[in-house]
Design a protein around this motif. Structure first.
Motif, PDB file in Angstrom:
ATOM      1  N   SER A 227      36.788  32.887  50.335  1.00  0.00           N
ATOM      2  CA  SER A 227      37.335  32.680  51.487  1.00  0.00           C
ATOM      3  C   SER A 227      36.652  33.308  53.287  1.00  0.00           C
ATOM      4  O   SER A 227      36.241  34.243  53.175  1.00  0.00           O
ATOM      5  CB  SER A 227      39.115  32.973  51.481  1.00  0.00           C
ATOM      6  OG  SER A 227      39.764  32.464  50.412  1.00  0.00           O
TER       7      SER A 227
ATOM      8  N   CYS B 229      42.971  29.646  51.590  1.00  0.00           N
ATOM      9  CA  CYS B 229      42.073  29.685  50.608  1.00  0.00           C
ATOM     10  C   CYS B 229      41.488  28.677  50.195  1.00  0.00           C
ATOM     11  O   CYS B 229      41.503  27.336  50.611  1.00  0.00           O
ATOM     12  CB  CYS B 229      43.205  30.195  48.915  1.00  0.00           C
ATOM     13  SG  CYS B 229      44.552  32.508  49.323  1.00  0.00           S
TER      14      CYS B 229
ATOM     15  N   TYR C 142      48.417  28.176  48.344  1.00  0.00           N
ATOM     16  CA  TYR C 142      46.992  28.255  48.213  1.00  0.00           C
ATOM     17  C   TYR C 142      46.644  27.574  49.767  1.00  0.00           C
ATOM     18  O   TYR C 142      45.434  27.751  50.089  1.00  0.00           O
ATOM     19  CB  TYR C 142      46.211  27.441  47.162  1.00  0.00           C
ATOM     20  CG  TYR C 142      45.446  27.665  47.028  1.00  0.00           C
ATOM     21  CD1 TYR C 142      43.800  28.692  45.855  1.00  0.00           C
ATOM     22  CD2 TYR C 142      43.712  26.990  47.154  1.00  0.00           C
ATOM     23  CE1 TYR C 142      42.905  28.783  45.948  1.00  0.00           C
ATOM     24  CE2 TYR C 142      43.198  26.964  46.754  1.00  0.00           C
ATOM     25  CZ  TYR C 142      42.251  27.137  46.351  1.00  0.00           C
ATOM     26  OH  TYR C 142      41.122  27.503  45.824  1.00  0.00           O
TER      27      TYR C 142
ATOM     28  N   ALA D 187      41.456  31.340  43.855  1.00  0.00           N
ATOM     29  CA  ALA D 187      42.115  32.639  44.517  1.00  0.00           C
ATOM     30  C   ALA D 187      43.444  32.629  43.552  1.00  0.00           C
ATOM     31  O   ALA D 187      43.718  32.540  42.395  1.00  0.00           O
ATOM     32  CB  ALA D 187      43.316  32.172  45.823  1.00  0.00           C
TER      33      ALA D 187
ATOM     34  N   SER E 227      43.584  36.149  48.324  1.00  0.00           N
ATOM     35  CA  SER E 227      41.949  35.364  48.013  1.00  0.00           C
ATOM     36  C   SER E 227      41.553  36.494  47.688  1.00  0.00           C
ATOM     37  O   SER E 227      40.832  37.159  47.632  1.00  0.00           O
ATOM     38  CB  SER E 227      41.731  35.032  49.920  1.00  0.00           C
ATOM     39  OG  SER E 227      42.069  36.679  50.430  1.00  0.00           O
TER      40      SER E 227
END
Length: 340
Positions: free
Chosen positions: A102, A278, A273, A282, A301
């Motif tokens: 991320s 993200c 998510y 994740a 993340s």
């Protein structure tokens, strides 16, 4: 062969002095070794760098000289400060280097439990009812008047269950005050107080961006812990391998759930998510209320992807090897840079 640099935080002297520093550092080092081994097995040329303030400029020079196809970013802190995790990702942005995981903004967001809750609520995603406590005040009772005991208290900005123990679930106002004060004094940060959901707990691992893949759902099995212990993954049960709780709590994957429940859990995990932004991979932690409503506990993340971690176990349940998992994360990140 692809030239890949694996970077992790090498915090030789943890600065915060909290109990999670040494264990967290060891876990990150282990993850970097596991990831490097998987990459080598896949035919990649690798260099592993433990990053800290002492070798920062040297690491930048190595990146500039080697010009890696991509950096596998495993940093969870910088010089023992988890709030600087985002700064490492920002460094790769400044260097215009491809990296996994991320971006800085998402790492900062998901590190803050309160801000993450706000984002999820904005997207109509269920989270536990709660509030942040930034300063201990005499009218705590009125502040929490809309909440129902039992309540769980956690440091606002920690991960890996740091600051969570058997006293984190409270049933009365006085013990709640003591726990909040403890967090203020030891962790030098606000506390987050939430209604404790006494339901089944699940982990959902997700890989991908445009069309993410959801790995088999895992359940945290609390059936073997004593009845007087709250059903939570506290620090000891998560990290201290010779503790009784560590050996009593297991992860079961795939979880024994109906297709309907599985669908609901995966749906809300994917929403979380995407809502938090993200990228690449994740893990979403979820509890199931009595009415079978999935409630998001945490959005992780860049979670732990060592061989023993939950994401690796979910990958195995999906028929992947550990090397397959690491290669899949690498390929997912590389596709964002149109490199294969």
């Amino acid at each position: 062969m692809k030239n890949i640099i694996v970077i992790y935080n090498d915090d030789a002297v943890p600065k915060r002095g909290v109990e999670g520093d040494v264990v967290s550092l060891n876990a990150v080092v282990k993850a970097s070794e596991d990831v490097e081994g998987a990459l080598i097995e896949s035919g990649c040329c690798t260099l592993r760098i433990g990053l800290n303030s002492g070798n920062l400029f040297d690491a930048i020079k190595k990146i500039h000289t080697l010009k890696p196809c991509i950096v596998f970013n495993l940093c969870e802190a910088f010089d023992g400060d988890p709030s600087k995790e985002m700064n490492v990702a920002a460094l790769f942005e400044l260097l215009d280097v491809a990296y996994t995981g991320s971006p800085p903004t998402v790492l900062r967001l998901t590190a803050d439990k309160g801000k993450t809750k706000q984002i999820l609520l904005h997207h109509n995603i269920h989270v536990p009812l709660g509030l942040e406590i930034k300063h201990q005040v005499p009218n705590l009772k009125s502040q929490i008047s809309r909440l129902q005991f039992p309540l769980i208290v956690k440091p606002l900005l920690e991960d890996g269950s740091i600051g969570i123990d058997g006293d984190s679930v409270t049933y009365e106002i006085e013990k709640l005050k003591v726990k909040i004060e403890f967090i203020f004094e030891k962790y030098k940060q606000p506390a987050i107080v939430e209604e404790y959901i006494d339901g089944r707990e699940f982990n959902v691992s997700i890989i991908g961006n445009h069309l993410p893949d959801i790995l088999p759902v895992a359940e945290i099995d609390y059936s073997q812990i004593p009845s007087h212990n709250p059903k939570i993954l506290c620090y000891k049960s998560k990290w201290i391998k010779d503790s009784d709780l560590y050996n009593r709590i297991q992860s079961i994957c795939p979880a024994d759930i109906t297709r309907d429940i599985e669908g609901k859990i995966k749906e809300v995990a994917l929403k979380a998510y995407k809502a938090t932004g993200c990228r690449d991979y994740a893990r979403i932690d979820i509890r199931l209320k009595d009415d079978k409503t999935p409630v998001i506990l945490e959005v992780n993340s860049n979670p732990d992807i060592s061989i023993e971690a939950g994401m690796a176990k979910s990958a195995i349940a999906a028929g992947l090897t550990y090397s397959d998992l690491i290669k899949k994360i690498l390929t997912t990140a590389a596709e964002r840079y149109q490199w294969t």
